[in-house]
Write a protein that holds these residues in place. Structure first.
Motif, PDB file in Angstrom:
ATOM      1  N   ASP A 123       0.859  -1.182   0.000  1.00 39.70           N
ATOM      2  CA  ASP A 123       0.000   0.000   0.000  1.00 39.70           C
ATOM      3  C   ASP A 123       0.897   1.234   0.000  1.00 39.70           C
ATOM      4  N   HIS A 132       0.326   4.228   0.658  1.00 38.39           N
ATOM      5  CA  HIS A 132       0.053   5.150   1.752  1.00 38.39           C
ATOM      6  C   HIS A 132       0.771   4.748   3.033  1.00 38.39           C
ATOM      7  N   SER A 133       1.071   3.468   3.180  1.00 36.32           N
ATOM      8  CA  SER A 133       1.580   2.998   4.470  1.00 36.32           C
ATOM      9  C   SER A 133       2.919   2.275   4.415  1.00 36.32           C
ATOM     10  N   GLU A 190       3.004   8.417   2.255  1.00 32.25           N
ATOM     11  CA  GLU A 190       2.979   8.958   3.610  1.00 32.25           C
ATOM     12  C   GLU A 190       4.043   8.344   4.504  1.00 32.25           C
ATOM     13  N   GLY A 191       4.378   7.080   4.261  1.00 35.10           N
ATOM     14  CA  GLY A 191       5.327   6.403   5.125  1.00 35.10           C
ATOM     15  C   GLY A 191       6.781   6.696   4.833  1.00 35.10           C
ATOM     16  N   THR A 242      -6.916   8.238   1.333  1.00 38.53           N
ATOM     17  CA  THR A 242      -5.904   7.378   1.901  1.00 38.53           C
ATOM     18  C   THR A 242      -6.535   6.165   2.559  1.00 38.53           C
ATOM     19  N   THR A 243      -5.869   5.040   2.449  1.00 39.87           N
ATOM     20  CA  THR A 243      -6.365   3.824   3.087  1.00 39.87           C
ATOM     21  C   THR A 243      -6.151   3.843   4.588  1.00 39.87           C
ATOM     22  N   LEU A 244      -5.468   4.862   5.106  1.00 42.11           N
ATOM     23  CA  LEU A 244      -5.210   4.933   6.534  1.00 42.11           C
ATOM     24  C   LEU A 244      -6.411   5.466   7.310  1.00 42.11           C
TER      25      LEU A 244
END
Length: 306
Positions: free
Chosen positions: A62, A64-65, A91-92, A221-223
């Motif tokens: 992913d 996003h993470s 993001e990570g 975002t999947t977060l």
């Protein structure tokens, strides 16, 4: 807010100082480091075997993470060129990208240069949408941009060969677009409605005249996570749309979509797509071209009259 930014700056200063102390000079940097595997595939098609291409994000991860190891983080600051998506996607690894750029590594934030759009609904409204690769036309533009940045920044590159490879690969991307447009042309206007597990198809919707009804996770975002009221509102929208099909990322669990189905009482079909990551070779989306073609076929089969 100011205090938080100040604390962040104070924490970052020692990190940047350490990074600057051990970062290679411009003449010592080599190769290309790419954050996401989708961009990695584009870069590799452009440069071939002319230089080493290191892709940080594994297949199926992913964007996003996903995070990076200390060794991978160090590789960013040794690169002749750092290619990343930008627009808030990674993001990570954002702090590592920022540290490399601060240390003088040339970078290319591809998403920022292909006419980005904003999210238009739910909690991400007004924020830039990073998922430009769902539009093959923008991907074609990205290929040309990558080629020129490689020629400018990567030593030892044959510029003519890079540009020829980019032209040949862009022709393949353009063919995917043409085929996609033909497939979607069979879908009636009243069926061109998309519900996904999170907001990822804004660019596709704009290019091919779809309406995005909503997303199970009301965010880019999947977060993020949906509330029960989010699920109920989306369920009502799906019921009203008359198109009870939800497209979910092939790597994401289906429990949220199944919960939404319970809210509607409808028999909702769940169609897996490859939305934010390539797969391992042989699993349906081993390359960007395969990913785009597979998604277009799945959407057309789900929404076009049988």
């Amino acid at each position: 807010m100011v205090a938080a930014l100040t604390r962040r700056a104070l924490v970052s200063l020692p990190l940047l100082a350490v990074a600057s102390a051990c970062t290679a000079s411009g003449s010592d940097r080599s190769g290309i480091v790419v954050t996401t595997n989708i961009l990695g595939d584009l870069v590799r098609n452009v440069v071939g075997d002319q230089t080493e291409v290191t892709v940080l994000m594994e297949a199926g991860a992913d964007p996003h993470s996903f995070g990076v190891s200390a060794q991978q983080a160090a590789s960013l600051e040794q690169a002749a060129l750092l290619v990343h998506n930008g627009l808030g996607l990674e993001e990570g690894v954002l702090s590592h990208v920022e540290a490399a750029v601060a240390a003088g590594v040339p970078d290319l934030a591809v998403g920022e240069l292909v006419d980005p759009i904003d999210y238009t609904s739910d909690e991400s409204a007004g924020q830039p949408d990073p998922h430009f690769w769902t539009d093959p036309v923008r991907v074609g533009e990205a290929v040309d941009i990558i080629a020129e940045q490689v020629v400018e920044h990567v030593p030892g590159i044959d510029a003519d060969e890079v540009r020829a490879s980019a032209e040949a690969y862009r022709a393949q991307v353009d063919q995917v677009h043409a085929t996609t447009a033909e497939q979607f042309g069979r879908i009636p206007a009243e069926h061109r409605k998309l519900v996904t597990n999170h907001h990822v198809f804004g660019y596709l919707a704009q290019r091919y005249d779809f309406e995005v009804i909503g997303a199970v996770i009301p965010s880019g975002t999947t977060l993020a996570s949906p509330s029960s009221s989010d699920l109920k509102s989306l369920a009502d929208a799906v019921a009203a749309s008359g198109v009870p099909v939800v497209f979910a990322d092939s790597s994401q669990p289906e429990r949220l979509i199944e919960a939404m189905a319970e809210e509607t009482g409808l028999d909702i079909a769940i169609i897996p797509l490859f939305t934010e990551s390539l797969s391992e070779p042989g699993q349906g989306a081993g390359t960007y071209l395969e990913m785009a073609a597979s998604n277009a076929e799945a959407i057309a089969e789900a929404l076009a009259p049988q």
